[in-house]
Each structure stands twice: as C-alpha cells, then as structure tokens.
Scaffold this motif. Structure first.
Motif, PDB file in Angstrom:
ATOM      1  N   LEU A  20       0.828  -1.211   0.000  1.00 56.22           N
ATOM      2  CA  LEU A  20       0.000   0.000   0.000  1.00 56.22           C
ATOM      3  C   LEU A  20       0.867   1.267   0.000  1.00 56.22           C
ATOM      4  CD1 LEU A  20      -2.861  -0.998   2.486  1.00 56.22           C
ATOM      5  CD2 LEU A  20      -2.997  -0.793  -0.012  1.00 56.22           C
ATOM      6  N   LEU A  21       1.960   1.237   0.789  1.00 59.78           N
ATOM      7  CA  LEU A  21       2.858   2.389   0.819  1.00 59.78           C
ATOM      8  C   LEU A  21       3.513   2.617  -0.541  1.00 59.78           C
ATOM      9  CD1 LEU A  21       4.598   1.960   4.297  1.00 59.78           C
ATOM     10  CD2 LEU A  21       2.996   3.754   3.618  1.00 59.78           C
ATOM     11  N   ILE A  22       3.811   1.513  -1.244  1.00 62.37           N
ATOM     12  CA  ILE A  22       4.399   1.639  -2.586  1.00 62.37           C
ATOM     13  C   ILE A  22       3.410   2.338  -3.519  1.00 62.37           C
ATOM     14  CG2 ILE A  22       5.264   0.376  -4.585  1.00 62.37           C
ATOM     15  CD1 ILE A  22       7.032   0.363  -2.111  1.00 62.37           C
ATOM     16  N   MET A  23       2.132   1.920  -3.429  1.00 63.57           N
ATOM     17  CA  MET A  23       1.119   2.524  -4.288  1.00 63.57           C
ATOM     18  C   MET A  23       0.925   4.005  -3.957  1.00 63.57           C
ATOM     19  SD  MET A  23       0.152   0.239  -6.444  1.00 63.57           S
ATOM     20  CE  MET A  23       1.903  -0.114  -6.485  1.00 63.57           C
ATOM     21  N   VAL A  24       0.965   4.321  -2.666  1.00 57.46           N
ATOM     22  CA  VAL A  24       0.843   5.725  -2.261  1.00 57.46           C
ATOM     23  C   VAL A  24       2.036   6.527  -2.775  1.00 57.46           C
ATOM     24  CG1 VAL A  24       0.836   7.303  -0.282  1.00 57.46           C
ATOM     25  CG2 VAL A  24      -0.586   5.246  -0.240  1.00 57.46           C
ATOM     26  N   GLY A  25       3.247   5.958  -2.603  1.00 57.40           N
ATOM     27  CA  GLY A  25       4.450   6.626  -3.094  1.00 57.40           C
ATOM     28  C   GLY A  25       4.419   6.798  -4.605  1.00 57.40           C
ATOM     29  N   ASN A  26       3.895   5.782  -5.298  1.00 55.23           N
ATOM     30  CA  ASN A  26       3.791   5.862  -6.755  1.00 55.23           C
ATOM     31  C   ASN A  26       2.843   6.983  -7.170  1.00 55.23           C
ATOM     32  OD1 ASN A  26       2.259   4.777  -9.425  1.00 55.23           O
ATOM     33  ND2 ASN A  26       4.387   4.099  -9.413  1.00 55.23           N
ATOM     34  N   GLU A  27       1.716   7.106  -6.474  1.00 53.72           N
ATOM     35  CA  GLU A  27       0.754   8.156  -6.799  1.00 53.72           C
ATOM     36  C   GLU A  27       1.322   9.548  -6.512  1.00 53.72           C
ATOM     37  OE1 GLU A  27      -2.681   9.960  -8.141  1.00 53.72           O
ATOM     38  OE2 GLU A  27      -2.019   7.872  -8.348  1.00 53.72           O
ATOM     39  N   LEU A 206       9.103   5.341 -10.064  1.00 48.29           N
ATOM     40  CA  LEU A 206       8.288   4.876 -11.182  1.00 48.29           C
ATOM     41  C   LEU A 206       7.125   5.835 -11.436  1.00 48.29           C
ATOM     42  CD1 LEU A 206       8.125   1.021 -10.497  1.00 48.29           C
ATOM     43  CD2 LEU A 206       9.183   2.146 -12.469  1.00 48.29           C
ATOM     44  N   GLY A 207       6.504   6.283 -10.348  1.00 51.44           N
ATOM     45  CA  GLY A 207       5.402   7.224 -10.498  1.00 51.44           C
ATOM     46  C   GLY A 207       5.877   8.565 -11.050  1.00 51.44           C
ATOM     47  N   TYR A 208       7.013   9.029 -10.578  1.00 53.13           N
ATOM     48  CA  TYR A 208       7.558  10.313 -11.040  1.00 53.13           C
ATOM     49  C   TYR A 208       7.884  10.254 -12.528  1.00 53.13           C
ATOM     50  CZ  TYR A 208      10.583  14.436 -11.210  1.00 53.13           C
ATOM     51  OH  TYR A 208      11.147  15.643 -11.525  1.00 53.13           O
ATOM     52  N   SER A 209       8.500   9.152 -12.946  1.00 54.64           N
ATOM     53  CA  SER A 209       8.846   8.987 -14.353  1.00 54.64           C
ATOM     54  C   SER A 209       7.585   8.953 -15.223  1.00 54.64           C
ATOM     55  CB  SER A 209       9.646   7.697 -14.542  1.00 54.64           C
ATOM     56  OG  SER A 209      10.009   7.516 -15.885  1.00 54.64           O
ATOM     57  N   SER A 210       6.537   8.276 -14.720  1.00 52.33           N
ATOM     58  CA  SER A 210       5.267   8.245 -15.462  1.00 52.33           C
ATOM     59  C   SER A 210       4.653   9.634 -15.539  1.00 52.33           C
ATOM     60  CB  SER A 210       4.286   7.280 -14.781  1.00 52.33           C
ATOM     61  OG  SER A 210       4.777   5.966 -14.779  1.00 52.33           O
ATOM     62  N   GLY A 211       4.767  10.385 -14.441  1.00 59.01           N
ATOM     63  CA  GLY A 211       4.229  11.739 -14.429  1.00 59.01           C
ATOM     64  C   GLY A 211       4.932  12.633 -15.429  1.00 59.01           C
ATOM     65  N   LEU A 212       6.242  12.476 -15.573  1.00 59.17           N
ATOM     66  CA  LEU A 212       6.983  13.282 -16.539  1.00 59.17           C
ATOM     67  C   LEU A 212       6.554  12.970 -17.965  1.00 59.17           C
ATOM     68  CD1 LEU A 212      10.661  13.292 -15.182  1.00 59.17           C
ATOM     69  CD2 LEU A 212       8.973  15.123 -15.049  1.00 59.17           C
ATOM     70  N   PRO A 220       1.845  -2.672 -15.560  1.00 55.39           N
ATOM     71  CA  PRO A 220       3.221  -3.098 -15.273  1.00 55.39           C
ATOM     72  C   PRO A 220       3.696  -2.690 -13.880  1.00 55.39           C
ATOM     73  CG  PRO A 220       3.085  -2.129 -17.459  1.00 55.39           C
ATOM     74  CD  PRO A 220       1.780  -1.840 -16.774  1.00 55.39           C
ATOM     75  N   THR A 221       3.309  -1.478 -13.438  1.00 58.92           N
ATOM     76  CA  THR A 221       3.723  -1.015 -12.112  1.00 58.92           C
ATOM     77  C   THR A 221       3.113  -1.879 -11.020  1.00 58.92           C
ATOM     78  OG1 THR A 221       3.932   1.262 -12.900  1.00 58.92           O
ATOM     79  CG2 THR A 221       3.730   0.939 -10.534  1.00 58.92           C
ATOM     80  N   LEU A 222       1.810  -2.185 -11.153  1.00 64.59           N
ATOM     81  CA  LEU A 222       1.141  -3.047 -10.174  1.00 64.59           C
ATOM     82  C   LEU A 222       1.769  -4.435 -10.142  1.00 64.59           C
ATOM     83  CD1 LEU A 222      -2.655  -2.189 -10.585  1.00 64.59           C
ATOM     84  CD2 LEU A 222      -1.256  -1.873  -8.543  1.00 64.59           C
ATOM     85  N   MET A 223       2.039  -4.988 -11.332  1.00 67.33           N
ATOM     86  CA  MET A 223       2.603  -6.334 -11.400  1.00 67.33           C
ATOM     87  C   MET A 223       3.997  -6.369 -10.773  1.00 67.33           C
ATOM     88  SD  MET A 223       3.247  -8.778 -14.713  1.00 67.33           S
ATOM     89  CE  MET A 223       4.523  -7.691 -15.360  1.00 67.33           C
ATOM     90  N   MET A 224       4.848  -5.390 -11.099  1.00 69.10           N
ATOM     91  CA  MET A 224       6.193  -5.368 -10.551  1.00 69.10           C
ATOM     92  C   MET A 224       6.163  -5.177  -9.035  1.00 69.10           C
ATOM     93  SD  MET A 224       9.368  -2.770 -11.176  1.00 69.10           S
ATOM     94  CE  MET A 224       8.788  -1.735  -9.831  1.00 69.10           C
ATOM     95  N   SER A 225       5.309  -4.271  -8.568  1.00 64.41           N
ATOM     96  CA  SER A 225       5.216  -4.017  -7.126  1.00 64.41           C
ATOM     97  C   SER A 225       4.706  -5.250  -6.396  1.00 64.41           C
ATOM     98  CB  SER A 225       4.296  -2.824  -6.862  1.00 64.41           C
ATOM     99  OG  SER A 225       4.786  -1.650  -7.462  1.00 64.41           O
TER     100      SER A 225
END
Length: 265
Positions: A20-27, A206-212, A220-225
């Motif tokens: 959950l923390l990974i998903m929050v950090g990704n967002e 990963l989230g920052y790169s997607s945002g850029l 892919p992010t969900l699967m890797m996480s």
C-alpha cells in the motif's frame, strides 16, 4: 529473548502495508511528475530514467542479498534440528552400553528429554514464559543425565562403553544449545528497513517517471510491485522460526519419538 520490532507484526500485514505504501508513493511521485512536466526538458527526463534504473538495480541487489541471508538462516535451523535428532538418537542407543543398573533410568530420562524438545519446538518465540519453562526443564534433564553418566563412569571407567555414551550426551547438549542460538538469529532489522525504504523509493521513482511522460503505467507497475512484495513476504517468512507459512519440518524429532518405546506418531 527480546525479538526485533517487526516480529510483533505478521508477515502478511507487513507485506500488505508495504504494498500500500508503494502505491501511495507511486501516486505521489506521479502527481509531482505531472506538476513539473511542463518545466522539464528531454535531457532531464532521460536523466530521470537513468536514476530510476539505478534505484531498481539497487533494489534487485538488496533483494538478492536479503533473500540469501534469510535462506541461509532457515537452512541452518533445519540442519540444526536434524543434528539434534541424530544426537538424541545416538545417545539413546549408547545408553545400552552403560552398566545395567543405569540403563533404565537413563532411557527414561532421554525419552522425557525428547518429549520436551518436541513440545518446545511448537512454542512461538514470543511466548517467553513458556520458552523459559521448557528451557528450565531441558536444563534439569541434562543435569540429571550428566550426573548419571558421571556415576556410571566412576563405576565402570571404560572409554569404549561409558565414554561413548558421555561423548554422545555431550553432542546432544551441544546440539540443543546450537539450535536455541539459531532461533534468535535473524536478518538484521536495519537491513529489512533499508530494503523497505529502497522499495518505496523505487515506487515513487516509477510514479515520477510516469508523471513526466504524462501517461500512467498502471498494469506493469502493479505487477512489478506485487512481485517484489511477494519476494519480501518470502524473505520475512523465512526469517521467522515457528511463525508464518514457511516452517522448519519437525518430522525428524517426531519420527524419533515415535520409534521409542511407548512413542506415538
């Protein structure tokens, strides 16, 4: 007998919380990336991709290193249990070499000792009082067995007979001490916390790169996480004797107990 702080939480709850923390950090990373997207040129985006790859490489290194540590400790506990079962079985056999008047009492004490060790192997490490009680009982039985061995050696000082039993008894006591010591050996908590930190940072990157780039990479992010969280779960579970899904097989001691007179399986 103090346990690491994380030992108070189950492997499932730690892994779920970490995911959950990974998903929050990704967002959060995605939103920051979107916010700075208009002011970021292609060179910065390329540099961000290189940093992201470095963080993921560091995460892979830490995962491999930590998994290796937890697996080594699990294997050591497994081998220690087998060694203790072999040592007790050898002591039971060599008890027949003692003078006849010592054999019955020695065999009875060894049966009680084996029963105590089987029961102790089912007690959680957090049950401190129960562990202390079993350790006191084991120490008492060891002292009684050693006294019998010394008395038998005085009566019949034969290295071939009483000496062989004393050696087996000494190995049995050493095996118990080694097994107890291995129960308290864990992957250092600071290593686990570092692994969790890098894991969360990688999610943010990963989230920052997607945002850029302006596009979400959800699947892919969900699967890797999820896969990394699953590996972390295995690492934590391997490192937790007598708790969790992956446990050292107690069958060696149980089979030995079943083979003794009056034993049940």
């Amino acid at each position: 007998m103090n346990q690491p702080m994380l030992y108070a939480f189950s492997s499932v709850s730690i892994t779920a919380g970490l995911f959950l923390l990974i998903m929050v950090g990704n967002e959060i990373g995605f939103r920051i990336g979107r916010f700075v997207q208009a002011r970021t040129d292609e060179e910065i985006k390329s540099l961000t991709g290189a940093i992201q790859a470095s963080v993921l490489g560091l995460l892979a290194l830490l995962l491999g290193f930590t998994f290796s540590m937890s697996m080594q400790r699990f294997d050591a506990r497994n081998h220690a249990l087998i060694s203790e079962a072999n040592a007790i079985g050898t002591a039971q056999l060599r008890a027949q070499l003692l003078p006849e008047r010592f054999q019955q009492e020695t065999s009875s004490l060894l049966e009680a000792y084996l029963e105590s060790r089987v029961a102790a192997g089912k007690v959680e490490l957090t049950a401190f009082e129960d562990r202390k009680a079993y350790n006191r009982e084991v120490a008492r039985l060891q002292a009684e067995l050693w006294t019998l061995a010394v008395n038998a050696a005085h009566e019949e000082p034969s290295p071939v007979k009483t000496g062989a039993f004393i050696n087996a008894l000494n190995e049995m006591i050493d095996a118990q001490g080694k097994r107890n010591a291995l129960l308290d050996m864990h992957v250092p908590e600071v290593v686990l916390l570092l692994l969790f930190t890098v894991f969360m940072c990688s999610g943010g990157m990963l989230g920052y790169s997607s945002g850029l780039s302006g596009r979400r990479i959800v699947a892919p992010t969900l699967m890797m996480s999820f896969l990394i969280a699953l590996i972390v779960f295995i690492i934590i579970d391997l490192d937790r004797p007598r708790r969790g899904l992956i446990q050292v097989d107690q069958r060696s001691l149980e089979v030995l107990q079943a083979s003794t007179p009056g034993g049940q399986f």
